[in-house]
Design a protein around this motif. Structure first.
Motif, short mmCIF file in Angstrom:
data_model
loop_
_atom_site.label_atom_id
_atom_site.label_comp_id
_atom_site.label_asym_id
_atom_site.label_seq_id
_atom_site.Cartn_x
_atom_site.Cartn_y
_atom_site.Cartn_z
N THR A 173 0.84 -1.19 0.00
CA THR A 173 0.00 0.00 0.00
C THR A 173 0.88 1.25 0.00
N MET A 174 0.29 2.39 -0.26
CA MET A 174 1.02 3.64 -0.10
C MET A 174 1.26 3.90 1.38
N GLY A 175 2.24 4.74 1.66
CA GLY A 175 2.63 5.03 3.03
C GLY A 175 4.13 5.03 3.16
N ARG A 176 4.76 6.08 2.60
CA ARG A 176 6.22 6.15 2.61
C ARG A 176 6.77 6.31 4.02
N HIS A 177 6.07 7.10 4.82
CA HIS A 177 6.51 7.34 6.20
C HIS A 177 5.46 6.93 7.22
N GLY A 179 2.22 4.22 8.22
CA GLY A 179 1.60 2.94 7.92
C GLY A 179 0.12 2.88 8.22
N TYR A 180 -0.54 4.04 8.31
CA TYR A 180 -1.96 4.06 8.69
C TYR A 180 -2.81 3.20 7.75
N LEU A 181 -2.66 3.41 6.44
CA LEU A 181 -3.48 2.64 5.49
C LEU A 181 -3.22 1.14 5.61
N ALA A 182 -1.96 0.78 5.75
CA ALA A 182 -1.60 -0.64 5.82
C ALA A 182 -2.20 -1.30 7.05
N VAL A 183 -2.06 -0.67 8.21
CA VAL A 183 -2.54 -1.32 9.43
C VAL A 183 -4.07 -1.35 9.48
N GLN A 184 -4.72 -0.28 9.04
CA GLN A 184 -6.18 -0.29 9.01
C GLN A 184 -6.69 -1.36 8.05
N ALA A 185 -6.08 -1.42 6.86
CA ALA A 185 -6.50 -2.42 5.89
C ALA A 185 -6.26 -3.82 6.42
N GLY A 186 -5.12 -4.01 7.09
CA GLY A 186 -4.81 -5.32 7.63
C GLY A 186 -5.83 -5.79 8.66
N VAL A 196 4.92 -2.07 8.68
CA VAL A 196 4.83 -0.61 8.53
C VAL A 196 6.16 0.05 8.85
N PRO A 197 6.35 1.31 8.43
CA PRO A 197 7.63 1.99 8.70
C PRO A 197 7.86 2.30 10.17
N GLU A 198 6.79 2.55 10.93
CA GLU A 198 6.94 3.02 12.30
C GLU A 198 7.44 1.95 13.27
N PHE A 199 7.14 0.70 12.99
CA PHE A 199 7.52 -0.39 13.89
C PHE A 199 8.31 -1.43 13.11
N GLU A 227 4.60 0.91 1.75
CA GLU A 227 5.72 1.07 0.82
C GLU A 227 7.01 1.55 1.51
N GLY A 228 6.87 2.24 2.65
CA GLY A 228 8.06 2.76 3.32
C GLY A 228 8.65 1.83 4.36
N ALA A 229 8.12 0.62 4.48
CA ALA A 229 8.64 -0.33 5.47
C ALA A 229 10.08 -0.71 5.14
#
Length: 326
Positions: A173-177, A179-186, A196-199, A227-229
């Motif tokens: 998913t998009m999210g260079r910096h 990971g909101y979209l990725a974690v919500q979608a997951g 995600v990039p943050e963790f 994408e930013g992971a």
């Protein structure tokens, strides 16, 4: 209510487009007209501001755009605007066109530009529009809900084909910096893992999730990767394929499809509320602020606060994603 000396407002979209920008523009235009203001559309973002690409907008000019994705004013990035010379040129163009105030729809970079203009005396109100939902000071940005629905629809379809072929899909998913979209979608698609990039997520954890899914008899495995992971989807897929964990491995990069499409009802209404409030803030003398969603209310948030820090991803969401994937 305090009545400012604003007679003409400009409205522009800047940076990456997001579904809901058109309803936001429409709201600014019609709220401005309802308050006796002239409204000038600025085409092509800050680049258009530097080249005086201005056109007056009436009620009919923004008719029929509620359901359209993207931005009919178009958007662009401008390196020149970041310079003091570029900003002076922008202010000169605003003054020459008789534009008294500016409403800017965009993300962090666009709002930073708005703060620079506000610091030099231009009345500015920003509207947060970013599918990443990475802007501090608002619970939600324009475009997030639509992008999330696009991702969910894609994952639902991928799960069908994954189950048919006993495959593991890594969905980027998009999210260079952020990971909101990725974690919500997951969470809402029941993915086996979110990266995600943050963790930081060690590769071993991803491999274990895939291995356990296969051993439990699942016909598919879905890993959502921002994408930013640190470990991107393609690298993960190659390593997983080499381990031969039972599933064939495939990668799907959703890319810019996440930016397009008809805005959802939520995004249309949020953008409309933001647009109306932006005009109200300007007419009440509030400048150098952003419209922020705080619970159910739209509140003014100083741009200096907005651009000073990123909106952080809740660790609670990550815990939820891991717990529910069992």
């Amino acid at each position: 209510m305090f009545r400012s000396n604003i007679h003409t407002i400009g409205v522009m979209t800047s940076g990456g487009d997001s579904p809901g920008m058109n309803p936001g523009i429409r709201a600014v235009v019609r709220a401005g007209l309802a308050n006796g203001l002239r409204v000038i559309g600025i085409e092509d973002g800050y680049e258009g501001l530097l080249n005086a690409r201005f056109k007056e907008l009436g009620a009919r000019d923004v008719g029929g755009i509620l359901q359209r994705g993207g931005t009919f004013l178009r958007t662009a990035r401008s390196m020149e605007f970041k310079t003091p010379e570029g900003q002076r040129k922008a202010i000169r163009n605003l003054n020459n066109a008789g534009i008294d105030a500016l409403v800017i729809l965009g993300g962090d970079g666009s709002l930073t530009g708005g703060m620079a203009l506000a610091a030099q005396g231009v009345p500015v109100v920003g509207i947060p529009a970013s599918i990443d939902n990475d802007i501090f000071g608002t619970d939600m940005c324009i475009g997030v809900d639509t992008a999330l629905n696009t991702i969910v629809d894609a994952i639902n379809k991928l799960r069908d084909t994954a189950s048919s072929h006993n495959r593991a899909f890594l969905v980027e998913t998009m999210g260079r910096h952020c990971g909101y979209l990725a974690v919500q979608a997951g969470i809402i698609t029941g993915a086996e893992m979110v990266v995600v990039p943050e963790f930081e997520t060690p590769f071993e954890e991803v491999a274990t999730a895939v291995d356990e899914a296969y051993k439990r008899g699942k016909l598919h495995c879905i890993i959502v990767v921002a994408e930013g992971a640190k470990l991107n989807a393609t690298e993960l897929a190659q390593k997983l394929e080499e381990m031969k964990l039972g599933f064939d491995t495939r990668v799907t990069v959703l890319g810019h499809v996440q930016r397009g499409g008809k805005p959802t009802a939520f995004d249309r209404f949020l953008a409309t509320r933001f647009g109306v409030k932006a005009v109200e803030f300007l007419l009440s003398g509030q400048t150098g602020v952003m419209t922020g969603l705080d619970g159910r209310e739209i509140v003014p948030v100083p741009l200096s606060q907005v651009v000073s820090r990123p909106r952080t991803l809740s660790e609670e969401y990550m815990k939820m994603a891991r717990m529910l994937a069992r």
